[in-house]
Scaffold this motif. Structure first.
Motif, PDB file in Angstrom:
ATOM      1  N   LEU A 277       0.930  -1.153   0.019  1.00 22.92           N
ATOM      2  CA  LEU A 277      -0.015   0.400  -0.044  1.00 22.92           C
ATOM      3  C   LEU A 277       0.920   1.107   0.066  1.00 22.92           C
ATOM      4  N   PHE A 278       0.237   2.303  -0.556  1.00 25.32           N
ATOM      5  CA  PHE A 278       1.204   3.349  -0.645  1.00 25.32           C
ATOM      6  C   PHE A 278       0.141   4.713  -0.624  1.00 25.32           C
ATOM      7  N   GLY A 279       0.674   6.045  -0.583  1.00 22.58           N
ATOM      8  CA  GLY A 279      -0.014   7.189  -0.432  1.00 22.58           C
ATOM      9  C   GLY A 279      -0.959   7.420   0.484  1.00 22.58           C
ATOM     10  N   LEU A 280      -0.585   7.099   1.639  1.00 17.78           N
ATOM     11  CA  LEU A 280      -1.333   7.258   2.866  1.00 17.78           C
ATOM     12  C   LEU A 280      -0.832   8.517   3.621  1.00 17.78           C
ATOM     13  N   PRO A 281      -1.456   9.157   4.512  1.00 20.84           N
ATOM     14  CA  PRO A 281      -1.159  10.010   5.293  1.00 20.84           C
ATOM     15  C   PRO A 281       0.128   9.997   6.222  1.00 20.84           C
ATOM     16  N   THR A 282       0.965  10.908   6.329  1.00 27.50           N
ATOM     17  CA  THR A 282       2.152  10.660   7.139  1.00 27.50           C
ATOM     18  C   THR A 282       2.051  10.340   8.470  1.00 27.50           C
ATOM     19  N   GLU A 283       0.989  11.037   9.141  1.00 26.41           N
ATOM     20  CA  GLU A 283       0.664  10.739  10.688  1.00 26.41           C
ATOM     21  C   GLU A 283      -0.694  10.213  10.993  1.00 26.41           C
ATOM     22  N   GLU A 284      -0.994   9.795  12.058  1.00 24.80           N
ATOM     23  CA  GLU A 284      -2.225   9.103  12.363  1.00 24.80           C
ATOM     24  C   GLU A 284      -3.609  10.038  12.276  1.00 24.80           C
ATOM     25  N   PRO A 285      -4.365   9.629  11.409  1.00 25.32           N
ATOM     26  CA  PRO A 285      -5.514  10.603  11.426  1.00 25.32           C
ATOM     27  C   PRO A 285      -6.254  10.950  12.754  1.00 25.32           C
ATOM     28  N   THR A 286      -7.009  11.797  13.145  1.00 22.59           N
ATOM     29  CA  THR A 286      -7.576  12.032  14.377  1.00 22.59           C
ATOM     30  C   THR A 286      -9.249  12.271  14.312  1.00 22.59           C
ATOM     31  N   SER A 287      -9.736  11.828  12.878  1.00 21.42           N
ATOM     32  CA  SER A 287     -11.056  11.929  12.536  1.00 21.42           C
ATOM     33  C   SER A 287     -11.968  11.374  13.987  1.00 21.42           C
ATOM     34  N   PRO A 288     -13.153  12.230  14.340  1.00 19.60           N
ATOM     35  CA  PRO A 288     -13.972  11.288  15.482  1.00 19.60           C
ATOM     36  C   PRO A 288     -14.695  10.279  14.717  1.00 19.60           C
ATOM     37  N   GLY A 289     -14.687  10.113  13.398  1.00 20.63           N
ATOM     38  CA  GLY A 289     -15.433   8.860  12.720  1.00 20.63           C
ATOM     39  C   GLY A 289     -14.846   7.572  12.626  1.00 20.63           C
ATOM     40  N   LEU A 290     -13.814   7.552  13.375  1.00 19.14           N
ATOM     41  CA  LEU A 290     -12.746   6.330  13.088  1.00 19.14           C
ATOM     42  C   LEU A 290     -13.395   5.259  13.595  1.00 19.14           C
ATOM     43  N   VAL A 291     -13.151   3.933  13.306  1.00 17.83           N
ATOM     44  CA  VAL A 291     -13.700   2.769  13.763  1.00 17.83           C
ATOM     45  C   VAL A 291     -13.928   2.581  15.144  1.00 17.83           C
ATOM     46  N   SER A 292     -14.843   2.040  15.779  1.00 21.84           N
ATOM     47  CA  SER A 292     -15.187   1.973  17.154  1.00 21.84           C
ATOM     48  C   SER A 292     -15.229   0.745  17.887  1.00 21.84           C
ATOM     49  N   PHE A 293     -14.603  -0.364  17.031  1.00 23.88           N
ATOM     50  CA  PHE A 293     -14.624  -1.559  17.721  1.00 23.88           C
ATOM     51  C   PHE A 293     -13.172  -2.357  17.264  1.00 23.88           C
ATOM     52  N   PRO A 294     -12.610  -3.222  18.021  1.00 19.48           N
ATOM     53  CA  PRO A 294     -11.351  -3.607  17.748  1.00 19.48           C
ATOM     54  C   PRO A 294     -11.238  -4.916  16.859  1.00 19.48           C
ATOM     55  N   LEU A 295     -12.106  -5.608  16.519  1.00 24.65           N
ATOM     56  CA  LEU A 295     -12.382  -7.054  16.085  1.00 24.65           C
ATOM     57  C   LEU A 295     -12.919  -7.263  14.598  1.00 24.65           C
ATOM     58  N   VAL A 296     -12.243  -7.872  13.740  1.00 25.24           N
ATOM     59  CA  VAL A 296     -12.762  -8.028  12.305  1.00 25.24           C
ATOM     60  C   VAL A 296     -12.722  -9.707  12.068  1.00 25.24           C
ATOM     61  N   LEU A 297     -13.756 -10.106  11.698  1.00 23.78           N
ATOM     62  CA  LEU A 297     -13.775 -11.701  11.219  1.00 23.78           C
ATOM     63  C   LEU A 297     -13.978 -12.014   9.906  1.00 23.78           C
ATOM     64  N   THR A 298     -13.020 -12.954   9.450  1.00 22.75           N
ATOM     65  CA  THR A 298     -13.285 -13.289   8.013  1.00 22.75           C
ATOM     66  C   THR A 298     -13.201 -14.986   7.910  1.00 22.75           C
ATOM     67  N   ASP A 299     -14.355 -15.271   6.975  1.00 23.70           N
ATOM     68  CA  ASP A 299     -14.753 -16.695   6.599  1.00 23.70           C
ATOM     69  C   ASP A 299     -13.655 -17.206   5.619  1.00 23.70           C
ATOM     70  N   ARG A 300     -13.796 -18.612   5.501  1.00 25.32           N
ATOM     71  CA  ARG A 300     -12.778 -19.298   4.665  1.00 25.32           C
ATOM     72  C   ARG A 300     -12.577 -18.577   3.178  1.00 25.32           C
ATOM     73  N   LYS A 301     -13.891 -18.332   2.764  1.00 25.88           N
ATOM     74  CA  LYS A 301     -13.883 -17.718   1.495  1.00 25.88           C
ATOM     75  C   LYS A 301     -13.217 -16.296   1.375  1.00 25.88           C
ATOM     76  N   GLY A 302     -13.680 -15.713   2.127  1.00 26.91           N
ATOM     77  CA  GLY A 302     -13.053 -14.131   2.343  1.00 26.91           C
ATOM     78  C   GLY A 302     -11.583 -14.130   2.426  1.00 26.91           C
ATOM     79  N   ALA A 303     -10.965 -15.092   3.226  1.00 30.22           N
ATOM     80  CA  ALA A 303      -9.589 -15.055   3.566  1.00 30.22           C
ATOM     81  C   ALA A 303      -8.871 -15.911   2.505  1.00 30.22           C
ATOM     82  N   THR A 304      -9.252 -16.843   1.601  1.00 26.19           N
ATOM     83  CA  THR A 304      -8.561 -17.257   0.563  1.00 26.19           C
ATOM     84  C   THR A 304      -8.882 -17.006  -0.870  1.00 26.19           C
ATOM     85  N   THR A 305     -10.022 -16.360  -1.043  1.00 24.80           N
ATOM     86  CA  THR A 305     -10.395 -16.000  -2.411  1.00 24.80           C
ATOM     87  C   THR A 305     -10.222 -14.572  -2.843  1.00 24.80           C
ATOM     88  N   TRP A 306     -10.614 -13.700  -2.093  1.00 24.07           N
ATOM     89  CA  TRP A 306     -10.406 -12.099  -2.519  1.00 24.07           C
ATOM     90  C   TRP A 306      -9.151 -11.933  -2.502  1.00 24.07           C
TER      91      TRP A 306
END
Length: 485
Positions: A277-306
Motif C-alpha cells: 500500500l502507498f500514498g497514505l497520510p504521514t501521521e495518524e488521522p484524528t477524525s472522530p469517525g474512526l472505527v469504534s470496535f477492535p475485532l474483524v472476522l473473515t470466513d474461509r472464502k473471504g480469507a482465501t479468495t478475495w
C-alpha cells in the motif's frame, strides 16, 4: 621423559616414511577442519518475544502495562560441518499484511504443479538466508488480549441511525473503512458463539495504530540480529501488503511517536516493498469517525479468495495454473491452526463451527512520498501486475519517490500475478519460454514455477547481492513465462 618419547616417535616416523612422510603427517595434522559453503539443511522454530505494552501506544488505554508476546516463525539454514568463514551470514525480517499472519504468508506448506515447494522462507533458508516472520500484535500466535480480539463481543454491532442515535441496548458502531464491516456479531457470530444475541463491547475503540506495530518490528529486528549474527550486523526488512506501510513507518527517521528511529534504521541494510500500500497520510488521522470496535472476522472464502482477484487482463485463460490446486486449503488450514479461538466461531451449526479468522482494526498511515523520499538504504519494489488489492501503480509511485541520489533501487513487476503472488504458480505451455529465453532464477530448461518462484528468486538475489537479474538499479517486467524484460 616426555621430550624423549616425542623425539623417539619422530625418529620412527622419519625412519619408516622418510622426511616426506613426516611432512605428510604434519599436513594431515594441521589441515583446516571441513566446512560448508552452502546450507546442508534447514531448521524451523517458533518462539515468543515478551514485552510490556507501553503507555499510550495502543488506542485503548486498558492495555497499558499489560504483558504481551510477539510470536516469531524462524526458518534458518543449517551447515553440517559449520559455515565456512568466507560465507557471509545473512538475515531478513519479513512483515505480513492486513489479514494473514506471518507463517501462512511466508512459509506456506504444499507444492505447486511442478512439485516446487511454495514456502518463501524455506527457499531463502536453502540459499543461506536466516528468516524471521513475526506475527504483529493481534495476529496469529501473538497476544490478542482477553478484552481485545479474544472477546467475541468486540466484533462490530449494527450502525448508528442517520441522526446519530442508537436504538439498540447493546450499542451501535461506526467504521471509516469497508474492510472493517458493521454488524459482524449478527452476520458472523449469531450461532457460534453468541447464540442469537448481541453484546456490548469490552473495548470500544480500534485495536492498533501503525506505531503499535513499529514497536513489534523494532523488537523483531533486534532479536534477528542477536540470533542470526549477520556478518554486517544488519537485516533486510521486507514488508508485504500492509506490511509495506509498517516497514515504511519503521524506517521513517522523523517519527514523532517513537523516538530513536535512526538507531533502528542503522540496523537495516536494505528494504523490500511487496504488493505494498502507498500514498497514505504521514501521521495518524484524528477524525472522530474512526472505527469504534477492535475485532474483524473473515470466513474461509473471504480469507482465501478475495486476495487472488485480478485486474488488468490477468485472466485464468492467459495465466493457466495461477492458483495451484490445494493452495487455498493450505492457507486456511494454517490460519485455523494458529487460531484456537477463531476456529470455534462461525457457521450456522451449533455443533460444527466453520471457523473464522480474527484480525484487528487500525488506522492506516505512515507511507507516502514524504516517507519514501527520506529512505537511506537500497530498496527493491515487487508487485503483481494483476493485483486487485494494492494497485500495481503503487510500485512505480514508490520507486519514483525514492531519493534521486539512490543508485541501488530496482522495481520488478510480475505478469500473471495477483496480490498474493507468493502463493501463485504456473501450468501449461506458457510456463516453458521459447529458446533461447530462460526462466529467471531457475535452472535452464525448467518450466516457470510461477510468481511464487520469481518472488523467492528475486528476494534471494537481492538479499545476497543487492541486485536483480544482475543489475543494481532499474525497472523490470517478468512475463507470463517467467522471463525478465
Amino acid at each position: 621423559m616426555h621430550r624423549r618419547w616425542v623425539a623417539l616417535g619422530t625418529c620412527l616416523v622419519v625412519g619408516v616414511f622418510g622426511m616426506g612422510g613426516l611432512l605428510a603427517v604434519d599436513a594431515i595434522r594441521f589441515a583446516a577442519p571441513p566446512c560448508d559453503e552452502k546450507p546442508t539443511d534447514i531448521t524451523t522454530s517458533d518462539y515468543a518475544l515478551d514485552f510490556t505494552v507501553p503507555n499510550g501506544l495502543m488506542p485503548d488505554p486498558q492495555f497499558n502495562g499489560q504483558k504481551a508476546q510477539v510470536a516469531v516463525h524462524r526458518v534458518q539454514p543449517e551447515y553440517q560441518h559449520g559455515r565456512c568463514p568466507n560465507t557471509p551470514s545473512k538475515a531478513a525480517v519479513l512483515i505480513h499484511g492486513r489479514s494473514v499472519p506471518g507463517r501462512p504468508v511466508f512459509d506456506l506448506k504444499g507444492k505447486d504443479q511442478h512439485n516446487n515447494k511454495m514456502s518463501v522462507q524455506e527457499g531463502l533458508a536453502r540459499a543461506g538466508i536466516d528468516t524471521f516472520a513475526p506475527d504483529m500484535l493481534g495476529y496469529g500466535y501473538s497476544t490478542q488480549f482477553e478484552h481485545g480480539l479474544d472477546d467475541p463481543h468486540n466484533a462490530s454491532l449494527r450502525p448508528y441511525n442517520a441522526d446519530g442515535s442508537c436504538p439498540y441496548p447493546e450499542g451501535c458502531d461506526r467504521t471509516h473503512n469497508a474492510i472493517f464491516p458493521l454488524d459482524q456479531q449478527g452476520t458472523k457470530l449469531a450461532t457460534n458463539p453468541l447464540g442469537g444475541k448481541r453484546y456490548a463491547h469490552s473495548s470500544k475503540v480500534r485495536f492498533a495504530s501503525m506505531d503499535t506495530w513499529v514497536r513489534d518490528i523494532r523488537q523483531a529486528i533486534d532479536d534477528a540480529i542477536a540470533k542470526a549474527k549477520p556478518t554486517d550486523g544488519k537485516v533486510t526488512l521486507v514488508g508485504y501488503s500492509l506490511g509495506g506501510p509498517r516497514v515504511g513507518r519503521t524506517l521513517y527517521a522523523a517519527n514523532p511517536v517513537l523516538p530513536d528511529s535512526e538507531a533502528t534504521i542503522a540496523k537495516v541494510n536494505s528494504a523490500v516493498f511487496m504488493s505494498s500500500l502507498f500514498g497514505l497520510p504521514t501521521e495518524e488521522p484524528t477524525s472522530p469517525g474512526l472505527v469504534s470496535f477492535p475485532l474483524v472476522l473473515t470466513d474461509r472464502k473471504g480469507a482465501t479468495t478475495w486476495p487472488l482477484a485480478t485486474v488488468g487482463g490477468t485472466s485464468d485463460q492467459d495465466c493457466t495454473g495461477r492458483v495451484p490446486p490445494g493452495a487455498q486449503d493450505d492457507v486456511w488450514k494454517e490460519l485455523m491452526k494458529g487460531d484456537h479461538i477463531g476456529e470455534k466461531w462461525g457457521g450456522t451449526d451449533p455443533n460444527h463451527p466453520d471457523g473464522l479468522s480474527r484480525t484487528p482494526t487500525f488506522t492506516t498511515y505512515g507511507f507516502n512520498t514524504t516517507v519514501a523520499q527520506q529512505l537511506k538504504m537500497p530498496v527493491m519494489v515487487l508487485h503483481g501486475i494483476g493485483d486487485a488489492t494494492a494497485p500495481v501503480a503503487n510500485a512505480t509511485s514508490i520507486y519514483n519517490a525514492l531519493p534521486a541520489s539512490t543508485t541501488n533501487k530496482v522495481m520488478v513487476q510480475v505478469t500473471c500475478a495477483s496480490h498474493v503472488f507468493e502463493w501463485e504458480g504456473c501450468d501449461g505451455e506458457r510456463c516453458t519460454p521459447p529458446s533461447p529465453a530462460t526462466v529467471y532464477g531457475q535452472a535452464p530448461g525448467t518450466p516457470w514455477a510461477g510468481p511464487h518462484g520469481t518472488v523467492t528468486a528475486a528476494l534471494t538475489e537481492w538479499i545476497n547481492k543487492g541486485t536483480f537479474n544482475g543489475a543494481s538499479s532499474g525497472k523490470f517486467t517478468v512475463d507470463k513465462s517467467g522471463v525478465v524484460h
